[in-house]
Write a protein that holds these residues in place. Structure first.
Motif, PDB file in Angstrom:
ATOM      1  N   ASN A  76      37.046  37.117  38.428  1.00  0.00           N
ATOM      2  CA  ASN A  76      35.670  36.280  39.041  1.00  0.00           C
ATOM      3  C   ASN A  76      36.023  34.950  38.135  1.00  0.00           C
ATOM      4  O   ASN A  76      35.687  34.521  37.326  1.00  0.00           O
ATOM      5  CB  ASN A  76      34.328  36.733  38.740  1.00  0.00           C
ATOM      6  N   GLY A 209      36.526  40.920  44.221  1.00  0.00           N
ATOM      7  CA  GLY A 209      36.134  39.342  42.999  1.00  0.00           C
ATOM      8  C   GLY A 209      36.300  38.372  44.096  1.00  0.00           C
ATOM      9  O   GLY A 209      35.616  38.273  44.324  1.00  0.00           O
ATOM     10  N   THR A 210      36.325  37.348  42.681  1.00  0.00           N
ATOM     11  CA  THR A 210      35.895  36.200  43.610  1.00  0.00           C
ATOM     12  C   THR A 210      36.819  34.997  43.218  1.00  0.00           C
ATOM     13  O   THR A 210      37.594  34.697  41.840  1.00  0.00           O
ATOM     14  CB  THR A 210      34.858  35.167  43.597  1.00  0.00           C
TER      15      THR A 210
END
Length: 272
Positions: A76, A209-210
């Motif tokens: 993230n 994820g981001t």
């Protein structure tokens, strides 16, 4: 956008990495060695240092320095990490034009992508019966079969050295010096910068994820015209992944359930 292809094996040592190629029909060993040598000269520290190579052997290999860090894929990403990615990309894309012009074209670029993704759309792949998915297909297929993608084939901006692979696993975050470095140059070559950014921001690995795409693009030194081209290439790359995510699609086994629906949402977002 190749799915499920493994071209090499990796041997990790204390200070070096040995990459042995199992296939090299696109000249992968020479592409990677060329890129590493250019980067060592023009953007030192951005990628592994080249140590030695056996490019003509029956089992080509490259030895390079081992870099510390954690792959960005699955993270993230914080604002600091996104800023570090932007810094790495800006360094890469500022390699002099005269140097880049001597590099072979990347095998994955605008013309190849337009042909492939039009062929995928024309084949009307089985994407199931979800209403949102069907809507995304109609919107995306209408665009890719218009003349809009053809406008992307002539690049009005200088070419760059590119990875031609947007997998977020090709970016390493080093927590010690707070930088991002780039690895896996086997598909690299001279390419369109806007295409490279579209490939990075819309690679299917973004779902693991981001990473705030808007923040990343805002952190790059893009002109308005370049930003428009990036957005169009984002549409193209996102659509390519979408068309491979049906029940029997080649990208489906590598992604968790629900990926097709999430990608349909992405298509509709990019086309609004």
């Amino acid at each position: 956008m190749t799915v499920g292809r493994c071209t090499h094996g990796i041997e990790l040592h204390d200070h070096t990495v040995t990459k042995r190629y199992a296939s090299w029909e696109r000249g992968e060993p020479r592409r990677e060695w060329t890129a590493l040598r250019l980067l060592a000269e023009h953007a030192p520290g951005l990628a592994p240092e080249p140590v030695e190579a056996a490019l003509e052997s029956d089992s080509p290999l490259i030895v390079m320095s081992r870099l510390p860090g954690q792959v960005v894929r699955g993270m993230n990403a914080t604002g600091e990490q996104i800023a570090a990615i932007a810094t790495a990309l800006n360094r890469l894309h500022q390699i002099p034009r005269a140097v880049v012009d001597d590099v072979a074209p990347a095998p994955w670029g605008p013309a190849t992508a337009v042909r492939k993704i039009r062929a995928l759309a024309d084949a009307h792949p089985d994407l199931g019966h979800d209403g949102l998915v069907r809507q995304a297909f109609r919107v995306g297929a209408a665009w890719v079969n218009s003349n809009a993608p053809d406008q992307l084939l002539a690049n009005p901006f200088p070419p760059v050295l590119g990875l031609a692979d947007g997998n977020h696993a090709n970016m390493l975050w080093d927590d010690r010096d707070r930088t991002v470095r780039l690895i896996d140059w086997e598909d690299s070559g001279r390419n369109d910068r806007a295409f490279e950014l579209g490939e990075l921001t819309e690679h299917i690995s973004r779902l693991d994820g981001t990473l705030d795409t808007r923040l990343l693009l805002d952190s790059l030194d893009l002109t308005w015209r370049e930003a428009e081209r990036v957005h169009s290439f984002r549409r193209l790359i996102a659509l390519g992944w979408f068309l491979q995510l049906g029940p029997d699609g080649p990208a489906t086994p590598h992604n968790p359930p629900g990926t097709l629906q999430r990608q349909a949402e992405r298509i509709l977002y990019l086309f609004t």
